[in-house]
Design a protein around this motif. Structure first.
Motif, PDB file in Angstrom:
ATOM      1  N   GLU A 124       0.786  -1.223   0.000  1.00 15.48           N
ATOM      2  CA  GLU A 124       0.000   0.000   0.000  1.00 15.48           C
ATOM      3  C   GLU A 124       0.822   1.279   0.000  1.00 15.48           C
ATOM      4  OE1 GLU A 124      -3.829  -0.338   2.240  1.00 15.48           O
ATOM      5  OE2 GLU A 124      -2.793  -1.979   3.260  1.00 15.48           O
ATOM      6  N   ASN A 125       2.144   1.158  -0.144  1.00 19.58           N
ATOM      7  CA  ASN A 125       2.959   2.366  -0.261  1.00 19.58           C
ATOM      8  C   ASN A 125       4.165   2.081  -1.147  1.00 19.58           C
ATOM      9  OD1 ASN A 125       4.951   1.101   1.391  1.00 19.58           O
ATOM     10  ND2 ASN A 125       3.936   1.844   3.237  1.00 19.58           N
ATOM     11  N   ALA A 126       4.944   3.116  -1.411  1.00 23.27           N
ATOM     12  CA  ALA A 126       6.052   2.985  -2.350  1.00 23.27           C
ATOM     13  C   ALA A 126       7.089   1.975  -1.873  1.00 23.27           C
ATOM     14  CB  ALA A 126       6.700   4.359  -2.559  1.00 23.27           C
ATOM     15  N   LEU A 127       7.393   1.975  -0.580  1.00 21.33           N
ATOM     16  CA  LEU A 127       8.384   1.045  -0.055  1.00 21.33           C
ATOM     17  C   LEU A 127       7.934  -0.397  -0.254  1.00 21.33           C
ATOM     18  CD1 LEU A 127      10.997   0.458   1.440  1.00 21.33           C
ATOM     19  CD2 LEU A 127       9.749   0.769   3.606  1.00 21.33           C
ATOM     20  N   ALA A 128       6.657  -0.665  -0.026  1.00 18.32           N
ATOM     21  CA  ALA A 128       6.145  -2.018  -0.209  1.00 18.32           C
ATOM     22  C   ALA A 128       6.283  -2.464  -1.660  1.00 18.32           C
ATOM     23  CB  ALA A 128       4.686  -2.079   0.236  1.00 18.32           C
ATOM     24  N   VAL A 129       5.989  -1.576  -2.600  1.00 13.71           N
ATOM     25  CA  VAL A 129       6.118  -1.918  -4.018  1.00 13.71           C
ATOM     26  C   VAL A 129       7.574  -2.237  -4.356  1.00 13.71           C
ATOM     27  CG1 VAL A 129       5.856  -1.062  -6.377  1.00 13.71           C
ATOM     28  CG2 VAL A 129       4.058  -0.625  -4.688  1.00 13.71           C
ATOM     29  N   GLU A 130       8.485  -1.450  -3.823  1.00 13.51           N
ATOM     30  CA  GLU A 130       9.905  -1.720  -4.068  1.00 13.51           C
ATOM     31  C   GLU A 130      10.340  -3.054  -3.472  1.00 13.51           C
ATOM     32  OE1 GLU A 130      12.428   0.107  -5.815  1.00 13.51           O
ATOM     33  OE2 GLU A 130      10.524   0.781  -6.647  1.00 13.51           O
ATOM     34  N   GLN A 131       9.675  -3.496  -2.401  1.00 18.95           N
ATOM     35  CA  GLN A 131      10.030  -4.747  -1.735  1.00 18.95           C
ATOM     36  C   GLN A 131       9.163  -5.924  -2.211  1.00 18.95           C
ATOM     37  OE1 GLN A 131      12.429  -5.203   0.665  1.00 18.95           O
ATOM     38  NE2 GLN A 131      13.106  -3.103   0.426  1.00 18.95           N
ATOM     39  N   ALA A 132       8.470  -5.769  -3.321  1.00 16.06           N
ATOM     40  CA  ALA A 132       7.455  -6.741  -3.715  1.00 16.06           C
ATOM     41  C   ALA A 132       7.998  -8.168  -3.814  1.00 16.06           C
ATOM     42  CB  ALA A 132       6.813  -6.332  -5.043  1.00 16.06           C
ATOM     43  N   TYR A 133       9.129  -8.361  -4.458  1.00 24.57           N
ATOM     44  CA  TYR A 133       9.646  -9.717  -4.628  1.00 24.57           C
ATOM     45  C   TYR A 133      10.100 -10.302  -3.292  1.00 24.57           C
ATOM     46  CZ  TYR A 133      12.402 -13.698  -6.180  1.00 24.57           C
ATOM     47  OH  TYR A 133      12.902 -14.967  -6.333  1.00 24.57           O
TER      48      TYR A 133
END
Length: 278
Positions: A124-133
């Motif tokens: 739900e935020n930019a950091l989470a998207v960057e950590q997706a894998y």
């Protein structure tokens, strides 16, 4: 509380899910209606859909509801990890939706509270998207990734829907790289605009999503139609599979289409989806 169609708690082999309907946990009568709505999965929401002063009631009502095995799979979007000990051992619980996951360590903490229970982190935020894998591969209990698009939109300051296409593609790639199913699209918040819902589903399908969450039963048939292959797509896939036969090499169809192993695999996926099988 006994639920219609309640069974003995054994895992069921059901159709490939395309529709995931949210229902507020503090309104058990709405949850019961959702169970009979035709949705493939019902998500009982203890977070955004429930006012702060009704969180405790929502948790108790959900625990009572899930004391029996429901007629369709039920997941719960928790509000806090403190919800988990109340829910984890209930026979009707099919999985946990985890809001605001940002690191793989979040998954490990949740799994310790509910070992082996299917987990679906919401990014739900930019950091989470960057950590997706990293999140997708944090633990075998992770069974799928989801975007929380309302919070992500606010975090990124995105004004146009197309501004979320990169994060959407990011979790599609992360899920595939982690050997997870394709992600499910986030909800379309306007329940009155079914044309926009259909257009958004078409866009999501083009990006690699499979199915969509809903907030009202009227959205379910639109989502299902958008994600099921058309008759023309089914015919084309069947032609590829039949032409390939036992030949594992590349070949050209009579209409000039080039077919190799990857195309044949894609055709098999289309046929499986048309039959709604796992």
């Amino acid at each position: 509380m006994s639920l219609p169609g309640a069974g003995n708690g054994r895992p069921r082999r059901g159709p490939l899910p395309l529709t995931w309907l949210y229902a507020p946990g503090d309104r058990p009568e709405v949850v019961r209606k959702a169970l009979g709505s035709g949705a493939d999965v019902v998500i009982v929401d203890l977070e955004d859909a429930v006012a702060p002063d009704r969180k405790a009631y929502a948790l108790d009502a959900t625990a009572e509801l899930l004391s029996d095995t429901p007629p369709v799979p039920v997941h719960v979007r928790i509000h806090t990890p403190l919800d988990i000990p109340v829910l984890a051992s209930l026979p009707g619980l099919g999985g946990l939706r985890l809001p605001k996951v940002t690191h793989a360590s979040d998954i490990h903490r949740i799994n310790e509270l509910a070992p082996g229970l299917p987990l679906y982190p919401l990014l739900e935020n930019a950091l989470a998207v960057e950590q997706a894998y990293a999140i997708a591969t944090a633990h075998p209990a992770v069974r799928g990734l989801c975007l929380g698009e309302a919070d992500l939109r606010a975090d990124l300051g995105v004004r146009e829907d197309s501004g979320l296409d990169w994060p959407r593609s990011r979790i599609v790639v992360a899920a595939r790289a982690a050997s997870l199913p394709p992600p499910v699209q986030s909800v379309h918040p306007d329940i009155g605009d079914l044309e926009a819902l259909a257009a958004g589903c078409a866009r999501g399908r083009a990006l690699g999503f499979l199915g969509r969450a809903a907030i009202h039963p009227r959205q379910l048939p639109v989502i299902e139609r958008a994600y099921l292959p058309t008759p023309q797509e089914v015919d084309a896939a069947r032609a590829v599979v039949e032409a390939a036969g036992a030949d594992r090499g590349a070949l050209a169809l009579a209409d000039g289409r080039f077919v190799d192993a990857a195309v044949v695999a894609g055709a098999h996926r289309v046929l499986a989806l048309a039959e709604r099988t796992v």
